[in-house]
Design a protein around this motif. Structure first.
Motif, PDB file in Angstrom:
ATOM      1  N   MET A 112       0.855  -1.189   0.000  1.00 52.58           N
ATOM      2  CA  MET A 112       0.000   0.000   0.000  1.00 52.58           C
ATOM      3  C   MET A 112       0.895   1.244   0.000  1.00 52.58           C
ATOM      4  O   MET A 112       1.338   1.703   1.052  1.00 52.58           O
ATOM      5  CB  MET A 112      -0.917   0.001   1.234  1.00 52.58           C
ATOM      6  CG  MET A 112      -1.877   1.191   1.289  1.00 52.58           C
ATOM      7  SD  MET A 112      -2.993   1.118   2.731  1.00 52.58           S
ATOM      8  CE  MET A 112      -4.099  -0.199   2.199  1.00 52.58           C
ATOM      9  N   PRO A 113       1.208   1.794  -1.165  1.00 56.32           N
ATOM     10  CA  PRO A 113       2.127   2.936  -1.233  1.00 56.32           C
ATOM     11  C   PRO A 113       1.544   4.217  -0.640  1.00 56.32           C
ATOM     12  O   PRO A 113       0.371   4.533  -0.827  1.00 56.32           O
ATOM     13  CB  PRO A 113       2.360   3.117  -2.743  1.00 56.32           C
ATOM     14  CG  PRO A 113       1.956   1.814  -3.355  1.00 56.32           C
ATOM     15  CD  PRO A 113       0.840   1.311  -2.495  1.00 56.32           C
ATOM     16  N   GLY A 114       2.402   4.917   0.076  1.00 54.72           N
ATOM     17  CA  GLY A 114       2.086   6.239   0.586  1.00 54.72           C
ATOM     18  C   GLY A 114       3.342   7.091   0.555  1.00 54.72           C
ATOM     19  O   GLY A 114       4.436   6.579   0.297  1.00 54.72           O
ATOM     20  N   HIS A 115       3.202   8.389   0.810  1.00 58.43           N
ATOM     21  CA  HIS A 115       4.355   9.290   0.813  1.00 58.43           C
ATOM     22  C   HIS A 115       5.179   9.104  -0.474  1.00 58.43           C
ATOM     23  O   HIS A 115       6.401   8.946  -0.440  1.00 58.43           O
ATOM     24  CB  HIS A 115       5.241   9.056   2.046  1.00 58.43           C
ATOM     25  CG  HIS A 115       4.491   9.058   3.344  1.00 58.43           C
ATOM     26  ND1 HIS A 115       3.946  10.196   3.884  1.00 58.43           N
ATOM     27  CD2 HIS A 115       4.172   8.043   4.194  1.00 58.43           C
ATOM     28  CE1 HIS A 115       3.325   9.894   5.017  1.00 58.43           C
ATOM     29  NE2 HIS A 115       3.448   8.596   5.228  1.00 58.43           N
ATOM     30  N   ILE A 116       4.495   9.132  -1.591  1.00 59.64           N
ATOM     31  CA  ILE A 116       5.116   8.848  -2.888  1.00 59.64           C
ATOM     32  C   ILE A 116       5.817  10.098  -3.410  1.00 59.64           C
ATOM     33  O   ILE A 116       5.246  11.192  -3.410  1.00 59.64           O
ATOM     34  CB  ILE A 116       4.057   8.381  -3.902  1.00 59.64           C
ATOM     35  CG1 ILE A 116       3.324   7.142  -3.361  1.00 59.64           C
ATOM     36  CG2 ILE A 116       4.684   8.082  -5.256  1.00 59.64           C
ATOM     37  CD1 ILE A 116       2.038   6.824  -4.097  1.00 59.64           C
ATOM     38  N   GLY A 117       7.042   9.925  -3.858  1.00 62.29           N
ATOM     39  CA  GLY A 117       7.767  11.045  -4.443  1.00 62.29           C
ATOM     40  C   GLY A 117       9.257  10.829  -4.390  1.00 62.29           C
ATOM     41  O   GLY A 117       9.758  10.050  -3.572  1.00 62.29           O
ATOM     42  N   GLY A 118       9.971  11.511  -5.290  1.00 65.24           N
ATOM     43  CA  GLY A 118      11.420  11.406  -5.307  1.00 65.24           C
ATOM     44  C   GLY A 118      11.922  10.020  -5.651  1.00 65.24           C
ATOM     45  O   GLY A 118      13.010   9.622  -5.229  1.00 65.24           O
ATOM     46  N   GLY A 119      11.110   9.255  -6.392  1.00 66.69           N
ATOM     47  CA  GLY A 119      11.551   7.918  -6.777  1.00 66.69           C
ATOM     48  C   GLY A 119      11.405   6.877  -5.689  1.00 66.69           C
ATOM     49  O   GLY A 119      12.089   5.851  -5.718  1.00 66.69           O
ATOM     50  N   SER A 120      10.513   7.111  -4.734  1.00 65.77           N
ATOM     51  CA  SER A 120      10.327   6.143  -3.652  1.00 65.77           C
ATOM     52  C   SER A 120       8.909   6.228  -3.115  1.00 65.77           C
ATOM     53  O   SER A 120       8.155   7.158  -3.418  1.00 65.77           O
ATOM     54  CB  SER A 120      11.322   6.407  -2.520  1.00 65.77           C
ATOM     55  OG  SER A 120      11.039   7.642  -1.883  1.00 65.77           O
ATOM     56  N   PHE A 121       8.546   5.228  -2.314  1.00 63.62           N
ATOM     57  CA  PHE A 121       7.304   5.293  -1.554  1.00 63.62           C
ATOM     58  C   PHE A 121       7.486   4.547  -0.248  1.00 63.62           C
ATOM     59  O   PHE A 121       8.474   3.840  -0.045  1.00 63.62           O
ATOM     60  CB  PHE A 121       6.109   4.748  -2.351  1.00 63.62           C
ATOM     61  CG  PHE A 121       6.121   3.261  -2.603  1.00 63.62           C
ATOM     62  CD1 PHE A 121       5.689   2.355  -1.630  1.00 63.62           C
ATOM     63  CD2 PHE A 121       6.526   2.755  -3.835  1.00 63.62           C
ATOM     64  CE1 PHE A 121       5.701   0.980  -1.868  1.00 63.62           C
ATOM     65  CE2 PHE A 121       6.532   1.383  -4.086  1.00 63.62           C
ATOM     66  CZ  PHE A 121       6.111   0.503  -3.094  1.00 63.62           C
ATOM     67  N   VAL A 122       6.544   4.726   0.650  1.00 62.59           N
ATOM     68  CA  VAL A 122       6.525   4.039   1.941  1.00 62.59           C
ATOM     69  C   VAL A 122       5.286   3.156   1.975  1.00 62.59           C
ATOM     70  O   VAL A 122       4.189   3.587   1.597  1.00 62.59           O
ATOM     71  CB  VAL A 122       6.489   5.044   3.105  1.00 62.59           C
ATOM     72  CG1 VAL A 122       6.339   4.328   4.438  1.00 62.59           C
ATOM     73  CG2 VAL A 122       7.740   5.906   3.104  1.00 62.59           C
TER      74      VAL A 122
END
Length: 366
Positions: A112-122
């Motif tokens: 479940m991706p969150g905090h998406i940006g800069g080539g990454s997610f959490v």
């Protein structure tokens, strides 16, 4: 099940009991489905299994089983590797994107991706939000500044273990090496230990490093030139017990710990326990001479250094150290690739039993 979506379930009470099952591939709102392209199987994964249940490492009532399985069901072992997004309607994460990170021992995973940006997610799957952040971050391969295609297989084999070793070396330097002249490293053929020894070797002023290992591994390990000295476990008594020393124990073997503590006694100024690769070894019995052992938890040390240096500064230091290590990593371990669920299961039991060749890095391609 090699052509189907599979996962390996592990008994939470007996990590030697395993079963290949069908992996979940259905996703809900905000989730993505990835195919696990490759992952490493190392002694570090044994530590994850041993500490699968809550053990106080995370400061809460969670353990490593909580990353990929709900309570009351068999455990799913976390592994480090690469995966490709198969299905996604989450903005910023597209099918075909490849990510390096933490996955279950399986052919597929739902995140479940969150905090998406800069080539990454959490991964913000609810049960994971209270687990250490370093395990929940996924980096898109093309956006990793120190990733090189020729190092691809060495990333899951060495990267998390090298980082742990590097962080231990950083703590020793930060603490004035605890006033010791030599550093004894148990389970010295482990990849975390090699990362620690390599990081220590980069310093102009430092304690001598003495790798402690089995007699069978001693000669080959000495030939690598990573340690200043390599000593077999049976020969620990030959070391000068008056030299101020520290012990870093990667193995969790009670016999080795007891031998070092009792021999060096007050000359042992610091004792650290890192992992438990010797998961079935008897723990130390009775009171130990010398210092009380202290645990090392890499995510905690990482968070401290990110606070000290900022995320960018921390990343730059790790990148520089990693690229330096990759100049020697291929001479330390060759890649041994296993395929499918059968290969994955065999690799797990091989590492669990201690039969894996330390001169190889096992890569599983589901």
């Amino acid at each position: 099940m090699s052509n189907a979506a599979w996962a390996i379930d592990i008994d939470r009470d007996d990590v030697s009991k395993t079963e290949v099952v069908t992996a979940e591939t259905a996703i809900g709102p905000g989730e993505i489905l990835v195919h696990v392209d490759s992952y490493a199987m190392t002694a570090n994964n044994v530590t994850y299994a041993v500490f699968g249940k809550p053990a106080g490492l995370f400061g809460n009532e969670q353990g490593y089983w909580d990353f990929f399985a709900e309570r009351g069901v068999p455990g799913r072992l976390p592994v480090w590797g690469f995966a490709t997004v198969l299905v996604s309607d989450v903005e910023g994460v597209a099918p075909g994107d490849r990510y390096y990170g933490y996955y279950p021992m399986a052919s597929h995973a739902v995140l479940m991706p969150g905090h998406i940006g800069g080539g990454s997610f959490v991964d913000v799957t609810p049960r994971r939000t209270t687990l250490p952040p370093i395990y929940n971050q996924y980096q898109r391969v093309e956006a990793i500044p120190d990733y090189k295609p020729e190092h691809h297989d060495y990333w899951p084999v060495f990267r998390p273990l090298f980082l742990t070793g590097w962080l231990i070396a950083d703590q020793f330097e930060d603490e004035g090496d605890y006033g010791v002249e030599q550093l004894l490293i148990a389970s010295a053929s482990s990849k975390t230990a090699i990362g620690l020894a390599h990081a220590m070797k980069q310093r102009s002023e430092r304690p001598r490093t003495i790798g402690l290992t089995s007699k069978a591994n001693a000669a080959g390990l000495a030939d690598l030139g990573i340690y200043d000295q390599v000593v077999a476990y049976d020969d620990i008594a030959t070391l000068d017990a008056s030299v101020p020393s520290a012990l870093v124990d990667m193995a969790g073997s009670g016999d080795v710990t007891r031998t070092v503590h009792n021999q060096f006694a007050d000359a042992l100024k610091y004792s650290m326990i890192v992992g438990k690769s010797h998961w079935d070894a008897a723990p130390e019995m009775g009171e130990l001479a010398g210092p009380v052992r202290e645990g090392f938890f890499a995510p905690g040390r990482s968070q401290k250094r990110i606070a000290d240096w900022g995320a960018r500064g921390f990343g730059e230091r790790i990148a520089a150290a990693w690229l330096g290590f990759m100049e020697v990593a291929p001479s330390i371990a060759t890649i041994d690739t296993r395929n499918g669920s059968d290969g994955a299961l065999a690799a797990y039991h091989e590492v669990l039993s201690g039969a894996a060749d330390p001169k190889t890095g096992i890569i599983v391609t589901p």
